[in-house]
Design a protein around this motif. Structure first.
Motif, PDB file in Angstrom:
ATOM      1  N   LEU A 238      10.591 -58.041 -14.152  1.00  0.00           N
ATOM      2  CA  LEU A 238      10.324 -57.234 -12.955  1.00  0.00           C
ATOM      3  C   LEU A 238      10.771 -55.804 -13.239  1.00  0.00           C
ATOM      4  N   HIS A 239      10.314 -54.867 -12.402  1.00  0.00           N
ATOM      5  CA  HIS A 239      10.665 -53.472 -12.673  1.00  0.00           C
ATOM      6  C   HIS A 239      12.155 -53.213 -12.478  1.00  0.00           C
ATOM      7  N   GLY A 240      12.713 -53.748 -11.373  1.00  0.00           N
ATOM      8  CA  GLY A 240      14.153 -53.613 -11.142  1.00  0.00           C
ATOM      9  C   GLY A 240      14.519 -52.990  -9.815  1.00  0.00           C
TER      10      GLY A 240
ATOM     11  N   GLY B 252       6.917 -50.937 -15.886  1.00  0.00           N
ATOM     12  CA  GLY B 252       6.969 -50.010 -14.755  1.00  0.00           C
ATOM     13  C   GLY B 252       7.516 -48.629 -15.049  1.00  0.00           C
ATOM     14  N   ASP B 253       7.153 -47.696 -14.169  1.00  0.00           N
ATOM     15  CA  ASP B 253       7.464 -46.285 -14.344  1.00  0.00           C
ATOM     16  C   ASP B 253       7.040 -45.786 -15.726  1.00  0.00           C
ATOM     17  N   PHE B 254       5.866 -46.262 -16.099  1.00  0.00           N
ATOM     18  CA  PHE B 254       5.206 -45.770 -17.314  1.00  0.00           C
ATOM     19  C   PHE B 254       4.853 -44.302 -17.087  1.00  0.00           C
TER      20      PHE B 254
ATOM     21  N   GLY C  49      13.783 -52.786 -15.917  1.00  0.00           N
ATOM     22  CA  GLY C  49      14.094 -51.388 -16.193  1.00  0.00           C
ATOM     23  C   GLY C  49      14.644 -50.744 -14.939  1.00  0.00           C
ATOM     24  N   HIS C  50      14.144 -49.576 -14.618  1.00  0.00           N
ATOM     25  CA  HIS C  50      14.397 -48.845 -13.379  1.00  0.00           C
ATOM     26  C   HIS C  50      15.724 -48.079 -13.337  1.00  0.00           C
ATOM     27  N   THR C  51      16.841 -48.724 -13.676  1.00  0.00           N
ATOM     28  CA  THR C  51      18.141 -48.073 -13.458  1.00  0.00           C
ATOM     29  C   THR C  51      18.489 -47.060 -14.551  1.00  0.00           C
TER      30      THR C  51
ATOM     31  N   ALA D 268       9.782 -49.563 -20.671  1.00  0.00           N
ATOM     32  CA  ALA D 268       9.722 -49.169 -19.257  1.00  0.00           C
ATOM     33  C   ALA D 268      10.263 -47.759 -19.124  1.00  0.00           C
ATOM     34  N   ASP D 269      10.028 -47.178 -17.971  1.00  0.00           N
ATOM     35  CA  ASP D 269      10.664 -45.897 -17.620  1.00  0.00           C
ATOM     36  C   ASP D 269      10.415 -44.779 -18.634  1.00  0.00           C
ATOM     37  N   LEU D 270       9.162 -44.658 -19.036  1.00  0.00           N
ATOM     38  CA  LEU D 270       8.803 -43.504 -19.878  1.00  0.00           C
ATOM     39  C   LEU D 270       8.658 -42.256 -19.005  1.00  0.00           C
TER      40      LEU D 270
ATOM     41  N   GLY E 190       5.981 -49.845 -11.435  1.00  0.00           N
ATOM     42  CA  GLY E 190       7.300 -49.357 -11.063  1.00  0.00           C
ATOM     43  C   GLY E 190       7.241 -48.714  -9.694  1.00  0.00           C
ATOM     44  N   ASN E 191       8.307 -48.044  -9.311  1.00  0.00           N
ATOM     45  CA  ASN E 191       8.319 -47.371  -8.011  1.00  0.00           C
ATOM     46  C   ASN E 191       7.640 -46.010  -8.082  1.00  0.00           C
ATOM     47  N   ARG E 192       7.178 -45.590  -9.267  1.00  0.00           N
ATOM     48  CA  ARG E 192       6.483 -44.315  -9.415  1.00  0.00           C
ATOM     49  C   ARG E 192       4.989 -44.505  -9.641  1.00  0.00           C
TER      50      ARG E 192
HETATM   51 MN    MN Z   1      11.880 -47.065 -11.388  1.00  0.00          MN
END
Ligand code: MN
Length: 242
Positions: free
Chosen positions: A117-119, A40-42, A198-200, A7-9, A82-84
């Motif tokens: 979940l993404h977080g 998420g936030d790939f 992920g996310h944080t 996650a979060d790349l 993700g959120n992005r």
């Molecule tokens: Mn995120």
């Protein structure tokens, strides 16, 4: 065999090192993966699958090809927003062979019920962000955004990125982290003893107690130009590499 989680790349043309880390990673799991989950936030941002055929997304084509190859080799791949990159859609899924997952997904991970979940939904102390999240996840808002010309979407996404950074700067670390009560409630409601998110960008394996039973919350790490971060799980072992 092993199931892999990343996650979060925050893949972005400005940080080609991360794209290279990812291509190396995908090549390395070939032949030793039961499945690959992207939580998420790939992407740093995604303005719509129709960008795939344009110069804007040309930088991501090697990634799309690599994912497609891995999927064609028989590795099931799953993508959570993700959120992005909440605008990643069926076009991307089709091009890569990924299956899009809902916001929350419970899987049986070698016998352990595990919630993915993404977080960002757990960061309930950030009230301002949760309101924005509601907007971004609104199908009508998304449809309206996707109907804008590509150039305008890119401009808006860049502006939102700057705004997001500014919002985060003014906030305490604890507000940007998950809310412990939200973690307990979400895991209990899903009936799981393990959560992966992920996310944080705070990779760790946390021991938690859910319904009086020991449980685990695993936080994936974000990626850097000189190193990736991934979780591998098999029947006997959980290994978080940062
Ligand atoms: Mn995120």
């Amino acid at each position: 065999m092993t199931t892999w989680f990343i996650a979060d790349l925050h893949l972005d043309a400005s940080r080609p090192g991360i794209t290279q880390q990812l291509l190396d990673f995908l090549a390395s799991v070939q032949g030793r993966a039961d499945a690959l989950y992207i939580l998420g936030d790939f992407f740093e941002y995604w303005v719509g699958d129709d960008a795939l055929g344009t110069p804007h997304a040309a930088v991501f084509l090697p990634v799309v090809d690599a994912l497609q190859r891995l999927s064609a080799s028989g590795v099931p791949m799953y993508f959570q927003h993700g959120n992005r990159d909440f605008l990643v859609g069926e076009g991307f899924a089709k091009a890569t062979g990924c299956t899009l997952l809902p916001e929350q997904q419970v899987i049986d991970l070698y016998g352990t019920p595990t919630l993915l979940l993404h977080g960002d939904s757990l960061c309930t102390d950030d009230v301002e962000y949760q309101q924005l999240r509601k907007l971004f996840r609104n199908p009508q808002w998304q449809q309206q955004f996707l109907s804008l010309p590509l150039g305008e979407r890119i401009q808006q996404a860049e502006a939102m990125r700057v705004q997001s950074r500014m919002r985060m700067q003014g906030k305490a670390e604890t507000i940007l982290d998950v809310n412990p009560q939200a973690v307990v409630e979400t895991m209990a409601a899903a009936g799981v003893s393990r959560l992966i998110h992920g996310h944080t960008h705070r990779p760790a394996v946390h021991d938690v107690t859910i319904a009086n039973r020991p449980a685990q919350r695993i936080v994936l790490g974000d990626w850097h130009e000189d190193r990736g971060s991934f979780l591998s799980v098999d029947a006997g072992e959980v290994r978080l590499t940062v």
